[in-house]
Design an enzyme around this catalytic site. Structure first.
Site, short mmCIF file in Angstrom:
data_model
loop_
_atom_site.label_atom_id
_atom_site.label_comp_id
_atom_site.label_asym_id
_atom_site.label_seq_id
_atom_site.Cartn_x
_atom_site.Cartn_y
_atom_site.Cartn_z
N TRP A 280 -93.94 45.04 27.00
CA TRP A 280 -94.23 45.19 28.43
C TRP A 280 -93.39 46.27 29.09
CZ3 TRP A 280 -92.94 40.79 25.76
CH2 TRP A 280 -94.00 39.90 25.47
N ASP A 281 -92.77 47.16 28.29
CA ASP A 281 -91.92 48.22 28.82
C ASP A 281 -90.74 47.63 29.60
OD1 ASP A 281 -90.89 50.69 29.44
OD2 ASP A 281 -92.37 51.17 30.97
N ARG A 282 -90.14 46.58 29.06
CA ARG A 282 -89.02 45.94 29.75
C ARG A 282 -87.68 46.44 29.19
NH1 ARG A 282 -92.25 40.35 30.76
NH2 ARG A 282 -93.47 41.21 32.47
#
Length: 601
Positions: A280-282
């Site tokens: 999630w591009d975290r």
């Protein structure tokens, strides 16, 4: 006024003015989006000199960004910075130093150069690297221009400059290395590296050998505790962010983790992973903030790490062990694309600003029409909470791509043991779409930039905010807040909506909705908090204890940068870059604005 603007046909589409100026003596230093260094008289704002590195950029660069400068003094102790953003400073070099470059500014450029200039004159330091420059593409292998960037200030210690780097997210599976490197602050010679893709991450490279490509990068600022001899690195995720099919075991182990490295030789001391199998591009999006906390009468050396998912991890910076409790929660694993893996558990901190899960009742609109549209779209999308698996069907990512916290991080009052946070709650729609071949343009046909294509992967990505047809977010406000936390027990003491819709497109009325913000807050010793990141173009002051707003002024352009404060001859100033921000959609400009209280007679 810096005179900064998008000037050439090769400039990237997005310009983000995110610099926090650095004040040394009576001089204020700043960097512009084109990496120009400007020196100002700190009391008057008069320009003293300017240095232009003449960066080379193109449409393969995602954005123009410079978040700050590093500083090194060989003769006097460096000042304690009041801002959370500038890099750590240094002093007490052991070798004799010529009069030139006794005080150095260190710039890491968007075209991958490390540059030192004399803080008095702006002239390059000739003894550093080659004519004042070190090429950061050395031993990186074949790197396409624009795929490897420095956007954050280099971290400067007594003897070393330590850097990570930024890469282009979601462009390709063939990315540069995320290697962490340390260079001698006086000569620019490589002191050590940490390349997590090698069997021995610290082993010197052999002739012709390159750093391991496609390893997790560290694009935010790093933090240093020289008394413990450690540098703290907030690692991100391997691109493409949404897929782990192509990732190595080492990348999965250290992706989206905080790692502590020895300042002496770069060896790994400890690590803590903030997200497992990140889809999630975290990335860890901000510098770790270091503070000594007194808990139950015992003082612990702490590290405070805000994250995109909203968890704030408070760790012992000597050992990496949680000071505030962290538990592993069950998360969904089914529903992704074939071959992709999802972790059955994710860490969760007891101190968290993660928003509660959405429901249909949370769908909101400026009219009954767009509220209905949002409810229908919510019902049709896949949504299983904050770790919803991604597939070829539209899925809601909440928190979204920009995260609850981003590069601005948090501010910490070390005396009161208080943290000030500015969380953002914005949902996104994520959807994977099959690629017919490794090179075709699938989601950016006809566009100059080709981000989210994921060249070489089986899927491209569609990533966009979950907005109604009239423009506002589909989930009900607030979308942004400001909060105060007691770090001794991790309890949120107060939280208020922050910002209005004054400057937002089709709804310009200044409703107190609580709007998204970029950039970090600043706490003064007097207990006043300053924040300028809200997308309504204002800078505000708050009471640290209650969150009550004390003051507000409108900026000439977006203030999506962390403010800083200093005094000259007993007069205190608060300074902010107001240059606007492409991702936030705020007004672009070229202003540096200083505020001060009226003189007392």
């Amino acid at each position: 006024h810096t005179g900064e603007k998008k000037t050439g046909p090769n400039d990237p589409k997005e310009s983000t003015s995110e610099d926090t100026p650095l004040k040394v003596g009576d001089t204020l230093y700043l960097c512009t989006t084109h990496d120009r260094i400007v020196a100002l008289n700190a009391a008057t704002g008069k320009k003293l000199w300017e240095y232009d590195p003449h960066i080379k950029v193109g449409h393969d660069n995602q954005h123009l960004t410079c978040r700050g400068l590093g500083y090194h003094s060989a003769t006097v102790p460096a000042p304690v910075m009041a801002s959370a953003m500038p890099a750590a400073a240094s002093s007490s070099a052991t070798a004799p130093v010529a009069a030139q470059c006794a005080q150095r500014l260190v710039l890491a450029t968007i075209d991958a150069r490390l540059i030192e200039v004399d803080a008095k004159t702006g002239k390059p330091c000739a003894g550093f690297g080659r004519d004042g420059e070190v090429n950061l593409l050395t031993n990186m292998g074949k790197v396409k221009p624009g795929y490897y960037m420095e956007t954050s200030p280099p971290t400067v210690t007594r003897k070393l400059i330590v850097v990570g780097a930024s890469i282009n997210d979601n462009n390709s599976v063939h990315n540069p290395s995320g290697v962490i490197r340390a260079f001698d602050v006086m000569t620019g010679a490589l002191a050590w590296h940490w390349d997590l893709g090698k069997p021995d991450p610290n082993a010197p490279l052999q002739p012709g050998e390159t750093y391991t490509p496609n390893t997790p990068p560290a694009w935010p600022p790093l933090s240093v505790d020289e008394s413990l001899g450690m540098v703290y690195v907030p690692l991100g995720n391997v691109s493409p962010d949404q897929l782990d099919i192509h990732r190595s075991a080492a990348s999965e182990k250290y992706g989206s983790a905080i790692v502590a490295l020895s300042l002496t030789d770069g060896h790994l001391v400890w690590y803590f992973q903030a997200v497992h199998h990140d889809h999630w591009d975290r990335d860890n999006p901000a510098q770790p903030t270091l503070v000594d906390l007194t808990i139950h009468g015992t003082t612990e050396p702490a590290l405070v790490q805000p994250t995109k998912q909203g968890d704030v991890y408070v760790l012992n910076r000597r050992t990496g062990k949680p000071i505030l409790p962290v538990t592993e929660i069950r998360t969904p694993t089914q529903g992704g694309v074939p071959g992709d893996r999802y972790s059955p558990v994710q860490p969760e901190s007891s101190l968290s600003f993660m928003p509660r899960p959405l429901t249909g009742a949370d769908m909101w609109g400026a009219s009954p029409f767009d509220q209905l549209w949002c409810r229908i779209r919510f019902k049709k999308a896949t949504y299983e909470g904050p770790y919803t698996p991604l597939s070829t069907h539209p899925a809601i990512a909440y928190p979204g791509q920009l995260g609850v916290f981003d590069w601005g991080g948090v501010a910490v009052d070390p005396v009161r043991q208080v943290m000030i946070a500015t969380p953002v709650h914005m949902a996104y729609i994520f959807q994977l779409t099959p690629r017919p071949n490794p090179t075709a343009n699938v989601v950016t046909k006809g566009k100059q930039e080709h981000f989210n294509e994921n060249y070489g992967a089986p899927y491209a990505a569609i990533l966009k905010p979950f907005l109604s047809p009239l423009g506002p977010p589909c989930q009900q406000p607030p979308w942004g807040a400001i909060a105060g936390v007691d770090l001794r027990d991790g309890k949120i003491a107060w939280q208020h909506r922050n910002g209005t819709t004054r400057d937002r497109g089709k709804i310009p009325i200044p409703f107190e909705m609580g709007v998204p913000g970029f950039g970090g807050p600043l706490i003064t010793a007097g207990g006043v908090v300053f924040y300028s990141g809200t997308i309504d173009g204002a800078i505000r002051a708050y009471d640290e204890t209650t969150g009550q707003q004390l003051w507000q002024a409108n900026l000439p352009a977006g203030g999506q940068a962390t403010p800083m404060t200093y005094s000259v001859d007993g007069k205190q100033y608060v300074v902010v870059m107001a240059g606007g921000h492409g991702s936030a959609g705020t007004r672009l400009g070229d202003s540096v604005v200083a505020y001060s209280l009226p003189a007392r007679h």
